[in-house]
Design a protein around this motif. Structure first.
Motif, PDB file in Angstrom:
ATOM      1  N   VAL A  39     120.053 129.978   3.746  1.00  0.00           N
ATOM      2  CA  VAL A  39     119.424 128.717   3.375  1.00  0.00           C
ATOM      3  C   VAL A  39     120.448 127.664   3.750  1.00  0.00           C
ATOM      4  O   VAL A  39     121.604 127.730   3.313  1.00  0.00           O
ATOM      5  CB  VAL A  39     119.087 128.657   1.869  1.00  0.00           C
ATOM      6  N   ASN A  40     120.051 126.710   4.584  1.00  0.00           N
ATOM      7  CA  ASN A  40     120.970 125.715   5.114  1.00  0.00           C
ATOM      8  C   ASN A  40     120.766 124.354   4.459  1.00  0.00           C
ATOM      9  O   ASN A  40     119.669 124.034   4.002  1.00  0.00           O
ATOM     10  CB  ASN A  40     120.778 125.579   6.627  1.00  0.00           C
ATOM     11  N   ALA A  41     121.825 123.572   4.441  1.00  0.00           N
ATOM     12  CA  ALA A  41     121.769 122.222   3.879  1.00  0.00           C
ATOM     13  C   ALA A  41     120.869 121.348   4.758  1.00  0.00           C
ATOM     14  O   ALA A  41     121.053 121.315   5.974  1.00  0.00           O
ATOM     15  CB  ALA A  41     123.164 121.624   3.808  1.00  0.00           C
ATOM     16  N   PRO A  42     119.907 120.654   4.175  1.00  0.00           N
ATOM     17  CA  PRO A  42     119.049 119.787   4.969  1.00  0.00           C
ATOM     18  C   PRO A  42     119.694 118.441   5.300  1.00  0.00           C
ATOM     19  O   PRO A  42     119.220 117.733   6.168  1.00  0.00           O
ATOM     20  CB  PRO A  42     117.825 119.595   4.074  1.00  0.00           C
ATOM     21  N   LEU A  43     120.785 118.094   4.592  1.00  0.00           N
ATOM     22  CA  LEU A  43     121.460 116.827   4.837  1.00  0.00           C
ATOM     23  C   LEU A  43     122.924 116.951   4.455  1.00  0.00           C
ATOM     24  O   LEU A  43     123.331 117.922   3.828  1.00  0.00           O
ATOM     25  CB  LEU A  43     120.803 115.692   4.044  1.00  0.00           C
ATOM     26  N   THR A  44     123.718 115.973   4.843  1.00  0.00           N
ATOM     27  CA  THR A  44     125.135 115.952   4.531  1.00  0.00           C
ATOM     28  C   THR A  44     125.345 115.310   3.168  1.00  0.00           C
ATOM     29  O   THR A  44     124.717 114.306   2.846  1.00  0.00           O
ATOM     30  CB  THR A  44     125.894 115.157   5.613  1.00  0.00           C
ATOM     31  N   GLU A  62     117.096 117.778  -4.505  1.00  0.00           N
ATOM     32  CA  GLU A  62     116.945 119.207  -4.786  1.00  0.00           C
ATOM     33  C   GLU A  62     116.947 119.973  -3.472  1.00  0.00           C
ATOM     34  O   GLU A  62     116.271 119.584  -2.508  1.00  0.00           O
ATOM     35  CB  GLU A  62     115.631 119.478  -5.511  1.00  0.00           C
ATOM     36  N   ILE A  63     117.684 121.065  -3.439  1.00  0.00           N
ATOM     37  CA  ILE A  63     117.709 121.935  -2.270  1.00  0.00           C
ATOM     38  C   ILE A  63     116.883 123.159  -2.621  1.00  0.00           C
ATOM     39  O   ILE A  63     117.147 123.845  -3.606  1.00  0.00           O
ATOM     40  CB  ILE A  63     119.152 122.341  -1.898  1.00  0.00           C
ATOM     41  N   ARG A  64     115.869 123.414  -1.819  1.00  0.00           N
ATOM     42  CA  ARG A  64     114.939 124.512  -2.087  1.00  0.00           C
ATOM     43  C   ARG A  64     115.135 125.634  -1.069  1.00  0.00           C
ATOM     44  O   ARG A  64     115.452 125.382   0.095  1.00  0.00           O
ATOM     45  CB  ARG A  64     113.507 124.006  -2.060  1.00  0.00           C
ATOM     46  N   ALA A  65     114.930 126.842  -1.533  1.00  0.00           N
ATOM     47  CA  ALA A  65     115.054 128.012  -0.661  1.00  0.00           C
ATOM     48  C   ALA A  65     113.978 127.956   0.420  1.00  0.00           C
ATOM     49  O   ALA A  65     112.825 127.653   0.144  1.00  0.00           O
ATOM     50  CB  ALA A  65     114.924 129.292  -1.474  1.00  0.00           C
ATOM     51  N   THR A  66     114.379 128.248   1.642  1.00  0.00           N
ATOM     52  CA  THR A  66     113.443 128.270   2.762  1.00  0.00           C
ATOM     53  C   THR A  66     112.940 129.678   3.037  1.00  0.00           C
ATOM     54  O   THR A  66     112.125 129.879   3.929  1.00  0.00           O
ATOM     55  CB  THR A  66     114.116 127.702   4.023  1.00  0.00           C
ATOM     56  N   ALA A  67     113.455 130.641   2.287  1.00  0.00           N
ATOM     57  CA  ALA A  67     113.032 132.039   2.430  1.00  0.00           C
ATOM     58  C   ALA A  67     113.184 132.712   1.069  1.00  0.00           C
ATOM     59  O   ALA A  67     113.846 132.199   0.176  1.00  0.00           O
ATOM     60  CB  ALA A  67     113.901 132.750   3.464  1.00  0.00           C
ATOM     61  N   SER A  68     112.549 133.862   0.927  1.00  0.00           N
ATOM     62  CA  SER A  68     112.650 134.639  -0.303  1.00  0.00           C
ATOM     63  C   SER A  68     113.644 135.771  -0.109  1.00  0.00           C
ATOM     64  O   SER A  68     113.825 136.264   1.000  1.00  0.00           O
ATOM     65  CB  SER A  68     111.287 135.221  -0.673  1.00  0.00           C
ATOM     66  N   SER A 100     130.504 124.647  -5.744  1.00  0.00           N
ATOM     67  CA  SER A 100     130.067 123.394  -6.346  1.00  0.00           C
ATOM     68  C   SER A 100     131.131 122.320  -6.148  1.00  0.00           C
ATOM     69  O   SER A 100     132.318 122.568  -6.317  1.00  0.00           O
ATOM     70  CB  SER A 100     129.806 123.606  -7.832  1.00  0.00           C
ATOM     71  N   GLY A 101     130.690 121.128  -5.738  1.00  0.00           N
ATOM     72  CA  GLY A 101     131.602 120.004  -5.533  1.00  0.00           C
ATOM     73  C   GLY A 101     132.130 119.883  -4.124  1.00  0.00           C
ATOM     74  O   GLY A 101     132.896 118.964  -3.833  1.00  0.00           O
ATOM     75  N   GLN A 102     131.722 120.773  -3.226  1.00  0.00           N
ATOM     76  CA  GLN A 102     132.201 120.713  -1.846  1.00  0.00           C
ATOM     77  C   GLN A 102     131.263 119.901  -0.970  1.00  0.00           C
ATOM     78  O   GLN A 102     130.052 119.872  -1.184  1.00  0.00           O
ATOM     79  CB  GLN A 102     132.329 122.116  -1.242  1.00  0.00           C
ATOM     80  N   LEU A 103     131.845 119.276   0.043  1.00  0.00           N
ATOM     81  CA  LEU A 103     131.081 118.540   1.040  1.00  0.00           C
ATOM     82  C   LEU A 103     130.414 119.537   1.975  1.00  0.00           C
ATOM     83  O   LEU A 103     131.060 120.470   2.456  1.00  0.00           O
ATOM     84  CB  LEU A 103     132.006 117.623   1.841  1.00  0.00           C
ATOM     85  N   VAL A 104     129.120 119.357   2.195  1.00  0.00           N
ATOM     86  CA  VAL A 104     128.402 120.185   3.168  1.00  0.00           C
ATOM     87  C   VAL A 104     127.849 119.268   4.255  1.00  0.00           C
ATOM     88  O   VAL A 104     127.526 118.113   4.004  1.00  0.00           O
ATOM     89  CB  VAL A 104     127.251 121.004   2.536  1.00  0.00           C
ATOM     90  N   ARG A 105     127.757 119.785   5.423  1.00  0.00           N
ATOM     91  CA  ARG A 105     127.171 119.072   6.564  1.00  0.00           C
ATOM     92  C   ARG A 105     125.727 119.531   6.737  1.00  0.00           C
ATOM     93  O   ARG A 105     125.374 120.643   6.365  1.00  0.00           O
ATOM     94  CB  ARG A 105     127.946 119.367   7.852  1.00  0.00           C
ATOM     95  N   ALA A 106     124.911 118.680   7.326  1.00  0.00           N
ATOM     96  CA  ALA A 106     123.519 119.046   7.597  1.00  0.00           C
ATOM     97  C   ALA A 106     123.493 120.323   8.437  1.00  0.00           C
ATOM     98  O   ALA A 106     124.305 120.490   9.349  1.00  0.00           O
ATOM     99  CB  ALA A 106     122.814 117.912   8.331  1.00  0.00           C
ATOM    100  N   ARG A 107     122.587 121.226   8.116  1.00  0.00           N
ATOM    101  CA  ARG A 107     122.376 122.502   8.800  1.00  0.00           C
ATOM    102  C   ARG A 107     123.478 123.530   8.546  1.00  0.00           C
ATOM    103  O   ARG A 107     123.513 124.570   9.165  1.00  0.00           O
ATOM    104  CB  ARG A 107     122.154 122.303  10.302  1.00  0.00           C
ATOM    105  N   GLN A 108     124.402 123.249   7.617  1.00  0.00           N
ATOM    106  CA  GLN A 108     125.450 124.210   7.265  1.00  0.00           C
ATOM    107  C   GLN A 108     124.869 125.224   6.286  1.00  0.00           C
ATOM    108  O   GLN A 108     124.185 124.856   5.340  1.00  0.00           O
ATOM    109  CB  GLN A 108     126.615 123.481   6.619  1.00  0.00           C
ATOM    110  N   PRO A 109     125.123 126.521   6.472  1.00  0.00           N
ATOM    111  CA  PRO A 109     124.622 127.527   5.537  1.00  0.00           C
ATOM    112  C   PRO A 109     125.187 127.327   4.129  1.00  0.00           C
ATOM    113  O   PRO A 109     126.370 127.045   3.969  1.00  0.00           O
ATOM    114  CB  PRO A 109     125.115 128.843   6.124  1.00  0.00           C
ATOM    115  N   ILE A 110     124.314 127.468   3.123  1.00  0.00           N
ATOM    116  CA  ILE A 110     124.726 127.332   1.728  1.00  0.00           C
ATOM    117  C   ILE A 110     124.745 128.705   1.053  1.00  0.00           C
ATOM    118  O   ILE A 110     125.709 129.053   0.385  1.00  0.00           O
ATOM    119  CB  ILE A 110     123.756 126.397   0.958  1.00  0.00           C
ATOM    120  N   ILE A 111     123.668 129.470   1.236  1.00  0.00           N
ATOM    121  CA  ILE A 111     123.624 130.826   0.676  1.00  0.00           C
ATOM    122  C   ILE A 111     123.101 131.784   1.724  1.00  0.00           C
ATOM    123  O   ILE A 111     122.426 131.396   2.667  1.00  0.00           O
ATOM    124  CB  ILE A 111     122.744 130.922  -0.608  1.00  0.00           C
TER     125      ILE A 111
END
Length: 148
Positions: free
Chosen positions: A74-79, A117-123, A133-144
């Motif tokens: 599941v990737n970050a949709p935004l930075t 809110e970041i929602r799962a794009t897959a099950s 938690s508390g880290q900077l993420v870039r758009a399209r970077q994997p979160i989980i």
């Protein structure tokens, strides 16, 4: 002190010039510094050319997932700044081993003082949480990472 109207006109001219140059094949991002002006333009979806090192006291940039994994992510949709829970006292939305369904909230990203809110794009079952938690993420970077 420079005239604000002239500065604005110079900035608009510089942006127009950069956008015209950005239209070329193979060009994804341009940055120009002229006097007090600094302008950067990039095509949508273009990867950032470089990441500046964090300043003292700022959050660190989260490492990206290693390439070649066969698990869906599941990737970050935004930075922005990623949070695993809605408040410091609240439990995290997900843990390693949690079962998530497509559309479930897995975290929040704070961008421009708004929480998204970041929602799962897959099950699947959470195999790994890549971002703390508390880290900077870039758009399209994997979160989980999920096990289908």
């Amino acid at each position: 002190m420079p005239d604000p109207k002239k500065l604005r006109a110079d900035a608009n001219a510089l942006v127009a010039e950069l956008l015209q140059r950005l239209g070329g094949e193979g060009v994804h991002e341009l940055e120009v510094k002229r006097g007090p002006l600094r302008v950067r333009v990039s095509k949508e979806g273009a990867p950032p050319a470089r990441v500046a090192p964090p300043a003292i006291g700022s959050t660190t940039v989260a490492a990206e997932a290693p390439a070649g994994t066969d698990y869906p992510t599941v990737n970050a949709p935004l930075t922005g700044i990623f949070y695993r829970s809605p408040s410091p006292q609240a439990p995290a939305f997900i843990q390693v081993g949690s079962q998530v369904n497509q559309g479930d909230v897995i975290g929040l990203i704070e961008a421009m003082k708004l929480f998204n809110e970041i929602r799962a794009t897959a099950s699947g079952k959470v195999r790994r949480i890549i971002v703390e938690s508390g880290q900077l993420v870039r758009a399209r970077q994997p979160i989980i990472e999920l096990e289908p």
